[in-house]
Design an enzyme around this catalytic site. Structure first.
Site, PDB file in Angstrom:
ATOM      1  N   GLY A   1     -33.178  -2.519 -26.900  1.00 47.51           N
ATOM      2  CA  GLY A   1     -31.911  -1.888 -27.283  1.00 47.51           C
ATOM      3  C   GLY A   1     -31.924  -0.411 -26.896  1.00 47.51           C
ATOM      4  O   GLY A   1     -30.974   0.110 -26.304  1.00 47.51           O
TER       5      GLY A   1
ATOM      6  N   ASP B   1     -42.528  -6.344 -31.084  1.00 44.86           N
ATOM      7  CA  ASP B   1     -42.145  -7.705 -30.671  1.00 44.86           C
ATOM      8  C   ASP B   1     -42.676  -8.116 -29.301  1.00 44.86           C
ATOM      9  O   ASP B   1     -42.688  -9.300 -28.974  1.00 44.86           O
ATOM     10  CB  ASP B   1     -40.618  -7.847 -30.664  1.00 44.86           C
ATOM     11  CG  ASP B   1     -40.014  -7.554 -32.021  1.00 44.86           C
ATOM     12  OD1 ASP B   1     -40.687  -7.839 -33.025  1.00 44.86           O
ATOM     13  OD2 ASP B   1     -38.890  -7.030 -32.080  1.00 44.86           O
TER      14      ASP B   1
ATOM     15  N   ARG C   1     -48.142  12.169 -29.091  1.00 46.03           N
ATOM     16  CA  ARG C   1     -49.286  13.094 -28.919  1.00 46.03           C
ATOM     17  C   ARG C   1     -49.657  13.231 -27.440  1.00 46.03           C
ATOM     18  O   ARG C   1     -49.803  14.353 -26.914  1.00 46.03           O
ATOM     19  CB  ARG C   1     -50.484  12.568 -29.717  1.00 46.03           C
ATOM     20  CG  ARG C   1     -51.780  13.318 -29.478  1.00 46.03           C
ATOM     21  CD  ARG C   1     -52.898  12.703 -30.323  1.00 46.03           C
ATOM     22  NE  ARG C   1     -54.172  13.336 -30.045  1.00 46.03           N
ATOM     23  CZ  ARG C   1     -55.011  12.947 -29.089  1.00 46.03           C
ATOM     24  NH1 ARG C   1     -54.701  11.910 -28.314  1.00 46.03           N
ATOM     25  NH2 ARG C   1     -56.152  13.570 -28.915  1.00 46.03           N
TER      26      ARG C   1
ATOM     27  N   THR D   1     -42.417  -1.321 -29.249  1.00 43.97           N
ATOM     28  CA  THR D   1     -41.867  -2.326 -30.165  1.00 43.97           C
ATOM     29  C   THR D   1     -42.968  -3.312 -30.524  1.00 43.97           C
ATOM     30  O   THR D   1     -43.790  -3.657 -29.665  1.00 43.97           O
ATOM     31  CB  THR D   1     -40.680  -3.093 -29.540  1.00 43.97           C
ATOM     32  OG1 THR D   1     -40.363  -4.227 -30.374  1.00 43.97           O
ATOM     33  CG2 THR D   1     -40.965  -3.615 -28.139  1.00 43.97           C
TER      34      THR D   1
ATOM     35  N   ILE E   1     -44.408  -5.317 -43.461  1.00 45.51           N
ATOM     36  CA  ILE E   1     -45.816  -4.862 -43.402  1.00 45.51           C
ATOM     37  C   ILE E   1     -46.324  -4.938 -41.962  1.00 45.51           C
ATOM     38  O   ILE E   1     -47.217  -4.206 -41.574  1.00 45.51           O
ATOM     39  CB  ILE E   1     -46.768  -5.642 -44.343  1.00 45.51           C
ATOM     40  CG1 ILE E   1     -46.869  -7.114 -43.964  1.00 45.51           C
ATOM     41  CG2 ILE E   1     -46.433  -5.468 -45.787  1.00 45.51           C
ATOM     42  CD1 ILE E   1     -48.151  -7.759 -44.496  1.00 45.51           C
ATOM     43  N   GLN E   2     -45.695  -5.804 -41.167  1.00 50.15           N
ATOM     44  CA  GLN E   2     -46.142  -5.944 -39.762  1.00 50.15           C
ATOM     45  C   GLN E   2     -45.829  -4.701 -38.928  1.00 50.15           C
ATOM     46  O   GLN E   2     -46.355  -4.517 -37.848  1.00 50.15           O
ATOM     47  CB  GLN E   2     -45.457  -7.149 -39.115  1.00 50.15           C
ATOM     48  CG  GLN E   2     -45.937  -8.465 -39.654  1.00 50.15           C
ATOM     49  CD  GLN E   2     -44.941  -9.589 -39.369  1.00 50.15           C
ATOM     50  OE1 GLN E   2     -45.127 -10.345 -38.432  1.00 50.15           O
ATOM     51  NE2 GLN E   2     -43.886  -9.672 -40.158  1.00 50.15           N
TER      52      GLN E   2
HETATM   53  P1  ATP Z   1     -36.745  -3.113 -31.737  1.00 53.15           P
HETATM   54  O1  ATP Z   1     -36.468  -4.332 -30.919  1.00 53.15           O
HETATM   55  O2  ATP Z   1     -38.197  -2.846 -31.868  1.00 53.15           O
HETATM   56  O3  ATP Z   1     -36.051  -3.101 -33.067  1.00 53.15           O
HETATM   57  P2  ATP Z   1     -34.798  -1.712 -30.136  1.00 53.15           P
HETATM   58  O4  ATP Z   1     -34.868  -0.452 -29.363  1.00 53.15           O
HETATM   59  O5  ATP Z   1     -34.504  -2.967 -29.360  1.00 53.15           O
HETATM   60  O6  ATP Z   1     -36.158  -1.836 -30.937  1.00 53.15           O
HETATM   61  P3  ATP Z   1     -32.152  -1.729 -31.287  1.00 53.15           P
HETATM   62  O7  ATP Z   1     -31.710  -1.586 -32.695  1.00 53.15           O
HETATM   63  O8  ATP Z   1     -31.723  -2.940 -30.543  1.00 53.15           O
HETATM   64  O9  ATP Z   1     -33.725  -1.571 -31.310  1.00 53.15           O
HETATM   65  O10 ATP Z   1     -31.608  -0.467 -30.445  1.00 53.15           O
HETATM   66  C1  ATP Z   1     -31.918   0.861 -30.868  1.00 53.15           C
HETATM   67  C2  ATP Z   1     -30.781   1.777 -30.569  1.00 53.15           C
HETATM   68  O11 ATP Z   1     -30.518   1.807 -29.161  1.00 53.15           O
HETATM   69  C3  ATP Z   1     -29.426   1.397 -31.171  1.00 53.15           C
HETATM   70  O12 ATP Z   1     -29.313   1.726 -32.523  1.00 53.15           O
HETATM   71  C4  ATP Z   1     -28.508   2.230 -30.302  1.00 53.15           C
HETATM   72  O13 ATP Z   1     -28.553   3.575 -30.695  1.00 53.15           O
HETATM   73  C5  ATP Z   1     -29.153   2.097 -28.914  1.00 53.15           C
HETATM   74  N1  ATP Z   1     -28.519   1.004 -28.181  1.00 53.15           N
HETATM   75  C6  ATP Z   1     -28.761  -0.328 -28.281  1.00 53.15           C
HETATM   76  N2  ATP Z   1     -27.974  -1.027 -27.441  1.00 53.15           N
HETATM   77  C7  ATP Z   1     -27.195  -0.125 -26.798  1.00 53.15           C
HETATM   78  C8  ATP Z   1     -26.166  -0.212 -25.787  1.00 53.15           C
HETATM   79  N3  ATP Z   1     -25.755  -1.395 -25.288  1.00 53.15           N
HETATM   80  N4  ATP Z   1     -25.594   0.942 -25.362  1.00 53.15           N
HETATM   81  C9  ATP Z   1     -26.007   2.129 -25.849  1.00 53.15           C
HETATM   82  N5  ATP Z   1     -26.962   2.276 -26.792  1.00 53.15           N
HETATM   83  C10 ATP Z   1     -27.553   1.176 -27.267  1.00 53.15           C
END
Ligand code: ATP
Length: 333
Positions: free
Chosen positions: A104, A128, A21, A126, A258-259
């Site tokens: 990620g 976390d 938003r 996130t 739920i978190q």
């Molecule tokens: P959370 O920790 O809250 O689950 P996050 O962003 O860390 O969130 P991930 O599942 O680790 O969640 O990453 C989300 C997406 O980011 C992956 O599904 C992928 O599409 C992309 N991603 C993660 N690592 C890489 C990488 N090394 N190179 C390219 N893309 C990546």
């Protein structure tokens, strides 16, 4: 700068909508167009998107989840995927991409930057709170409150039956939710990844603490907070083990998804709004490969690579308070 895009990726977090938003409203005030890609990086690959106008973000600030949906996109790690995403962004004349997600998703943003010339800015979304360079992340504060609400309820029944409960909270491999849940709920013990000696759960120490506490207080409830992924088999396996070793029932409760849900608390709404608005200003100013975060109440720009390399320890003072309160083994008087 004429056209910016936003996506939400990885685990969803309450406050992502508030951030979408703020991005939409700020961009429109600056006469920029906003495109929302759906389902994380999948939307970039499949050109699955929707324009975002101020009218689309009315009444979403209070909603959990994300109107753009989130997803994992495992194939995004390949060069082909990033090239395809870059082509799609160019063909759509996108000047900047804002990525709301966890670490990620941040890696995905850095990966894309190797193939695309537009500006990339990330926002920490996130539950976390495991992202360095920002004190809090969007969704974290709501997750703590959600955990506390549930733990308080477990405490009521634990009190009535003088039971021991082992409550598993999220956090991936970080103990931020665990520490704050333990403090906020008055838990008797906490098992967090950062506090393990030699990376191992010390069963003997846990049992000794339970026994000393109960000896001192008489029959009473006893709550242990444990972070997910800490013990092989999780809280259920550890509760079985403790039950067997102590000869007293220890019940597991896994709070689970739920978190992630629920209406964001004020801290998350305000943080998401602040970071979202600032991210658009940063995009307008040509900033690239930075995370917009918050330190000591101020918005900060942090080089994206630093969020990967910097440490983010638990607050040592909070750890000390919690351990001092319940250090009955060393100070049983
Ligand atoms: P959370 O920790 O809250 O689950 P996050 O962003 O860390 O969130 P991930 O599942 O680790 O969640 O990453 C989300 C997406 O980011 C992956 O599904 C992928 O599409 C992309 N991603 C993660 N690592 C890489 C990488 N090394 N190179 C390219 N893309 C990546």
């Amino acid at each position: 700068m004429k056209r910016i895009a936003v996506l939400t990726s990885g685990g969803d977090a309450p406050g992502m909508n508030a951030c979408i938003r703020a991005i939409t409203l700020t961009a429109h005030r600056m006469q920029m167009e906003v495109i929302g890609f759906r389902h994380g990086y999948n939307g970039l690959l499949k050109r699955e998107y929707q324009p975002l106008h101020p009218g689309d973000v009315v009444d979403i600030i209070q909603r959990g989840g994300t109107i753009l949906r989130s997803a994992r996109c495992p194939e995004f790690v390949t060069a082909e995927s990033a090239e395809k995403a870059a082509r799609n962004l160019d063909n759509m004349h996108i000047d900047a991409l804002l990525v709301i997600g966890g670490n990620g998703s941040f890696k995905g943003a850095e990966h894309l930057a190797n193939y695309w010339n537009g500006n990339i800015i990330t926002l920490p979304g996130t539950i976390d709170n495991d992202i360095a360079g920002t004190d809090g992340t969007i969704g974290y504060y709501t997750a703590i409150d959600t955990a506390l609400e549930a733990i308080d309820k477990v405490r009521d029944t634990a009190d009535a039956f003088e039971r021991i409960f082992l409550i598993e909270v999220m956090g991936r491999h970080a103990g931020f939710i665990g520490l704050n849940s333990a403090i906020g709920s008055g838990a008797e013990q906490m098992l967090l990844p950062e506090l393990l000696e030699d990376g191992e759960v010390n069963l003997e120490q846990i049992i000794r603490h339970v026994k000393v506490t109960r000896k001192k207080r008489g029959g009473c409830s006893y709550i242990i907070i444990i972070t997910e992924h800490l013990y092989p088999g999780g809280a259920s396996a550890l509760a079985d083990k403790l039950t067997a070793e102590m000869g007293v029932d220890c019940r597991p409760v896994i709070l689970g998804h739920i978190q992630r849900g629920g209406s964001p608390v004020s801290m998350d709404r305000v943080l998401a709004t602040k970071l979202g608005a600032y991210a658009v200003e940063a995009a307008r100013d040509g900033k690239h490969l930075v995370m917009i975060g918050e330190q000591n109440g101020h918005v900060v720009e942090v080089p994206l690579a630093d969020t990967r390399t910097m440490e983010k320890p638990l607050d040592p003072y909070l750890v000390k308070i919690q351990t001092d309160f319940f250090d009955l083994v060393k100070n049983p008087s």
